[in-house]
Design a protein around this motif. Structure first.
Motif, short mmCIF file in Angstrom:
data_model
loop_
_atom_site.label_atom_id
_atom_site.label_comp_id
_atom_site.label_asym_id
_atom_site.label_seq_id
_atom_site.Cartn_x
_atom_site.Cartn_y
_atom_site.Cartn_z
N ASP A 37 42.07 40.55 55.24
CA ASP A 37 43.33 40.73 55.75
C ASP A 37 44.21 41.08 54.02
N LYS A 38 44.48 40.25 53.44
CA LYS A 38 45.12 40.44 52.17
C LYS A 38 44.58 40.16 51.23
N CYS A 39 43.50 39.76 50.59
CA CYS A 39 43.03 38.94 49.26
C CYS A 39 41.44 39.56 49.49
N VAL A 40 40.46 39.64 50.07
CA VAL A 40 39.83 40.11 50.04
C VAL A 40 39.31 42.30 48.99
N ALA A 41 40.48 42.67 49.32
CA ALA A 41 39.82 43.58 48.66
C ALA A 41 40.35 43.85 47.49
N CYS A 42 40.90 43.07 46.73
CA CYS A 42 40.55 42.42 45.53
C CYS A 42 39.89 41.74 44.99
N HIS A 43 39.79 40.11 45.74
CA HIS A 43 38.84 39.21 45.03
C HIS A 43 37.64 39.06 45.87
N ALA A 44 36.75 39.95 45.57
CA ALA A 44 35.44 39.98 45.51
C ALA A 44 34.06 40.51 44.75
N PRO A 49 39.22 39.42 39.93
CA PRO A 49 40.32 38.90 38.91
C PRO A 49 39.98 36.88 38.91
N CYS A 50 39.90 37.54 37.51
CA CYS A 50 39.25 34.92 37.29
C CYS A 50 38.03 34.52 37.86
N GLN A 51 36.91 35.67 38.28
CA GLN A 51 35.84 35.17 39.53
C GLN A 51 36.43 34.53 40.67
N LEU A 52 37.87 34.67 40.62
CA LEU A 52 37.99 33.59 42.26
C LEU A 52 37.68 35.32 43.31
#
Length: 762
Positions: A37-44, A49-52
């Motif tokens: 819901d809140k993180c995958v839109a950036c962290h994928a 960012p930072c390969q997280l």
């Protein structure tokens, strides 16, 4: 539940001891949904960012790394860090330089806890523009704090908590994550398993791909090298949301998959292997979701396509650089007709692999193409590489691709060698086609709705869709088999996202030649008198220097068999194409290609027709006469609400104009902002929304009128204030994920979480 009851429930949950809260927390049921819901839109994916990567538990447990994957300046290739492939388990990732974001140290909370604390304690001002000082650009330098540096980071960057510069976690989400992290971040994730119906189809395809014999092995290798990037799904009896990828495994069917982690799909596996269909784990994200359907009919078609003839192969080539550089030689035994037809059958997939795949991220990677163009394909019956064996034998050695030798000292020599081979091929091709019948409409392939494709560039990303979308573009590509196959191998099979600057530069420079070849091939359809003016328009100013330096001369001798006027030939061609190929045009576009004044779709309700009629006033107008275009980002979403609660989504694409796209650097010097235009079309046409407007259908006229009046930034700010969805909007995630919901409703197989790394601060 009422708002008061919901608030009371959240407070009660937060007051529970952390251990008591965590006892009932499930990663799969409670934690991954928060990440989604809140993180995958950036962290994928690679640009996380930072390969997280938080699309799966394996990524969360892997942690972070300071080295970016996309780096156009590194002089040495980087070790691959592909999730699920290059290491397994936290300890293995630690040895590759990743640090934990989940583990606390003594009295120190986990990195993730510190970052969400920071975000929770510094909420955004609702609906306000993000204050100056935060770099929101996709190319921002990520600081990537470690457990050792997190204290300094928090002190120096109080507004850089997570989620970054966007409406944050709800109180309940925050409390759940904190409780889970305090408990030690236990994971109960269960891998996706195929259904019984899918398992039977998996077995059928694995049996087919693992047949023994030189012919069978060669075909399977070619198929694998063309499908390794695909998200495969079963269009018959498949479970929605289940996707697979074909991999080389050390283990045969029936045993757990042990994938071979070669750097490229066409590199030596170094061991005995079997082709396997591996279930794709984790959350599906749109930017990497390049789908390919499988079915029993497709399997029968592939069998017929590749094995109906009596061709023979006495051996299977090796995996050395020569074989990887020239797939035309490596797979010469397989009939070229079969290879090309396989690619044409699903041409959108293949164009997607190099327009939306790993190669196509970053301005230097994408500035080789125009901001919008149409792509057509040469009919196999009229492709001389397929029909003329003498020409094919002479041409094949000249079709090798650069980039496999990435020694910095040899970069210039490698480039000039392969450029000269390409130009020698173009001379050979020119002579061959001058002896062939003149091209007619029959030369343009029309086998299915993959025949007509529209490509759009959004500065540092790109997308492709079936159908002829947008106004008549400045350029049109007409691709034959050598063009299509070289593009695929250059930008997909041979491309290494972890490669150095030499590899990336050679890949980019050769694609420039491919584009020019596809453009000049299209000019063969134009009247002789129209070719020069069109080419001059495409290669203005410095483009003429590039024409002289690197490109083959234009064919001014062979006439066309199409009855087109010398003046306005391209527009006349487009008009006839829209008429002749109407049954294959997957996406008719009355908004941008308006005829007879009705600039809307006839099959939608009247309020949407009125809205589309209003939107049509914004398209096909240059920025010199419509100043608001200067304010629009690359990809803007319009959410239009109807009185009954339903809604339609439109994409507004900004098409930037350039005097030419022939050089890797200096794009700003070739930019022609006064010629920019907008394309507006129903649907989600980009994986990377840059902004979003929400309006009632009845407000469309007011919205358009307000945009038409915009002259300066302050005027546009008023439009944003009234209809815009800023990053600080309390309902931001509802609106953002409604785009995902729209995709699930309209194109379920193509749906995935969109990327918000490029969402602008308007």
């Amino acid at each position: 539940m009422s708002l008061r009851a919901s608030f009371a429930s959240t407070i009660a949950f937060m007051l529970l001891p952390l251990a008591a809260q965590a006892a009932g927390i499930s990663y799969s049921k409670d934690i991954q949904p928060i990440f989604t819901d809140k993180c995958v839109a950036c962290h994928a994916c690679y640009d996380s960012p930072c390969q997280l990567n938080l699309s799966a538990a394996e990524g969360a447990q892997r942690g972070a790394n300071k080295l970016p994957v996309y780096d156009a300046s590194r002089t040495k290739a980087q070790e691959p860090t592909r999730l699920f492939l290059d290491a397994h388990g936290a300890d293995a990732w630690r040895r590759k330089g990743f640090w934990s974001v989940l583990d606390g140290r003594g009295n120190q909370a986990a990195l993730m806890a510190r970052m969400i604390d920071l975000g929770h304690s510094h909420p955004l001002v609702p609906n306000a523009k993000i204050a100056d000082g935060l770099d929101l650009s996709i190319n921002r330098r990520n600081q990537c704090p470690t457990p050792e540096s997190i204290d300094d980071f928090v002190e120096q960057n109080p507004r850089s908590g997570m989620p970054f510069a966007v409406t944050g976690l709800s109180d309940k989400q925050y409390a759940t994550l904190k409780a889970w992290l305090a408990q030690g971040a236990p994971v109960d994730e269960q891998p996706m398993q195929p259904s019984a119906a899918e398992a039977r189809q998996v077995t059928d395809w694995e049996n087919f791909l693992n047949q023994r014999g030189a012919r069978e092995t060669l075909v399977s290798r070619w198929l694998y090298e063309h499908l390794f990037l695909a998200h495969l799904y079963f269009s018959e009896n498949g479970t929605p949301g289940h996707f697979f990828q074909v991999v080389r495994s050390r283990t045969p069917s029936g045993l757990p998959i042990d994938p071979v982690a070669a750097r490229r799909a066409n590199e030596d596996p170094g061991t005995e292997f079997y082709y396997r269909l591996w279930p794709i784990q984790g959350v599906i994200v749109h930017k990497t979701h390049i789908t390919y359907p499988l079915s029993s009919a497709k399997l029968a078609h592939v069998r017929e396509l590749f094995f109906s003839g009596n061709w023979q192969a006495d051996k299977v080539p090796g995996y050395g650089p020569k074989h990887r550089a020239n797939p035309f030689e490596t797979f010469a035994a397989i009939p070229a007709q079969a290879r090309y037809q396989f690619m044409l059958d699903n041409a959108e997939y293949f164009v997607r692999t190099f327009i939306r795949g790993p190669v196509c991220r970053g301005q230097i990677a994408t500035d080789v193409i125009r901001d919008n163009f149409w792509t057509l394909f040469q009919d196999p019956r009229h492709d001389l590489y397929l029909t003329d064996p003498v020409f094919r034998e002479k041409a094949t050695p000249l079709l090798a691709l650069p980039g496999l030798i990435d020694d910095m000292g040899q970069m210039l020599l490698q480039w000039t060698t392969y450029r000269d081979k390409r130009n020698e091929y173009e001379k050979l091709r020119l002579i061959a086609y001058q002896g062939a019948p003149v091209p007619t409409w029959a030369d343009i392939w029309r086998g299915n709705d993959n025949a007509l494709l529209s490509v759009f560039r959004q500065y540092d990303s790109a997308s492709v869709r079936k159908g002829l979308i947008g106004g008549v573009p400045q350029t049109i590509w007409w691709m034959d088999y050598p063009l299509l196959e070289r593009t695929y191998y250059g930008l997909v099979a041979n491309f290494d996202v972890f490669g150095n600057v030499s590899h990336q530069a050679q890949t980019r420079l050769y694609f420039d030649l491919i584009r020019n070849g596809a453009e000049q091939n299209f000019l063969r359809l134009m009247p002789v008198a129209a070719r020069g003016p069109l080419l001059d328009d495409w290669y203005q100013n410095s483009g003429k220097l590039k024409m002289w330096m690197d490109y083959q001369n234009l064919d001014y001798g062979m006439p066309t068999g199409l009855d087109l006027p010398a003046v306005g030939a391209k527009n006349a061609f487009a008009s006839q194409l829209l008429t002749r190929y109407a049954s294959l045009n997957a996406r008719p576009d009355p908004i941008n290609l308006c005829r007879n004044g009705g600039c809307y779709r006839s099959g939608v309700v009247r309020p949407l027709q009125d809205a589309e009629q209003a939107f049509s006033r914004l398209v096909s107008r240059p920025a010199a006469g419509l100043k608001v275009i200067e304010q629009f980002p690359e990809a803007t979403m319009l959410r239009v609400e109807l009185a009954d609660g339903k809604r339609e989504i439109y994409t507004v694409l900004r098409n930037r104009a350039h005097s030419n796209v022939a050089f890797m650097l200096g794009e700003s010097l070739r930019y022609q902002p006064g010629l920019d235009t907008l394309t507006i079309y129903p649907g989600v046409l980009s994986s990377y929304p840059n902004f979003m407007f929400d309006l009632k259908a009845g407000e469309a006229e007011d919205f358009v009128a307000a945009l038409e009046k915009v002259q300066v930034q302050a005027d546009f700010d008023k439009v944003v204030e009234r209809w815009g969805i800023r990053r600080s909007n309390p309902q931001f995630w509802f609106y953002f994920h409604d785009l995902d919901a729209y995709l699930r409703e309209t194109e379920p197989a193509e749906a995935g979480i969109l990327d918000m790394n490029r969402y602008e601060n308007l």
